[in-house]
Scaffold this active site. Sequence first.
Site: not given
Length: 257
Positions: A146, A159
Amino acid sequence: MDWMQDDGSALGHVALVTGAAQGIGLGIAAWLIAEGWQVVLADIDRARGSIVAKALGESAWFVSMDVADEAQVTTGVAEVLGQFGRLDALVCNAAVADPHNPPLESLSQSRWERTLAVNLTGPMLLAKHCVPYLRAHRGAIVNLTSTRAHQSEADTEAYAASKGGLLALTHSLAISLGPEVRVNAVSPGWIDSRDSQARRDEPLRGDDHAQHPVGRVGKVEDVAAAVAWLLSGSSAFVTGQEIVVDGGFSRKMNYLD
């Protein structure tokens, strides 16, 4: 690469895609099937995964798997080998997808550990158990990381840490597993992975698209195309790398007026 056909297709070759019951994972599975792959969809959602695999046709097969559970990973990989006798590609997409956690003072250890278990330990376990079969066919691994591995909003510690760790795991695996197995990462930015009904019910704003240098928010197909290229013989000289698929957003300077 020796597992490609003379025409460059992947006909007869097998890819395992995790987190494939919906969203980006489903988009990747559908794209690979269109390119001639036999795709095994792995997901913790057994009901949805089975329905999706059936809808994708004979080139799709479903296996239930919690990627954070080594016993389930071992069993799932064994099922794939029992069904197809080979494995040519691994796409690690399964993730605790919501980047936001409570403020740090309220972040529970269990939530932190579950996010890292799925997003980071899962890809390690999959690589561990798939690599003997990938080596046999000079296969490839693609990890879905990501842009949050590089930049953050507030309250995204678990995350961001998991995706940053996965990016590091990617280049580590590339060095450890080469030359037989190539390992790369695709880092999506803002990808509208909602189903068509949700997109119709709540369309994105013009400003959402305009803030991207390419003029729009990303689609699952944008990510799937990058993954497919990294699995193909066309990328045979690429390993240990990250491809950022974010419409240029992370390269844009943002200042308040």
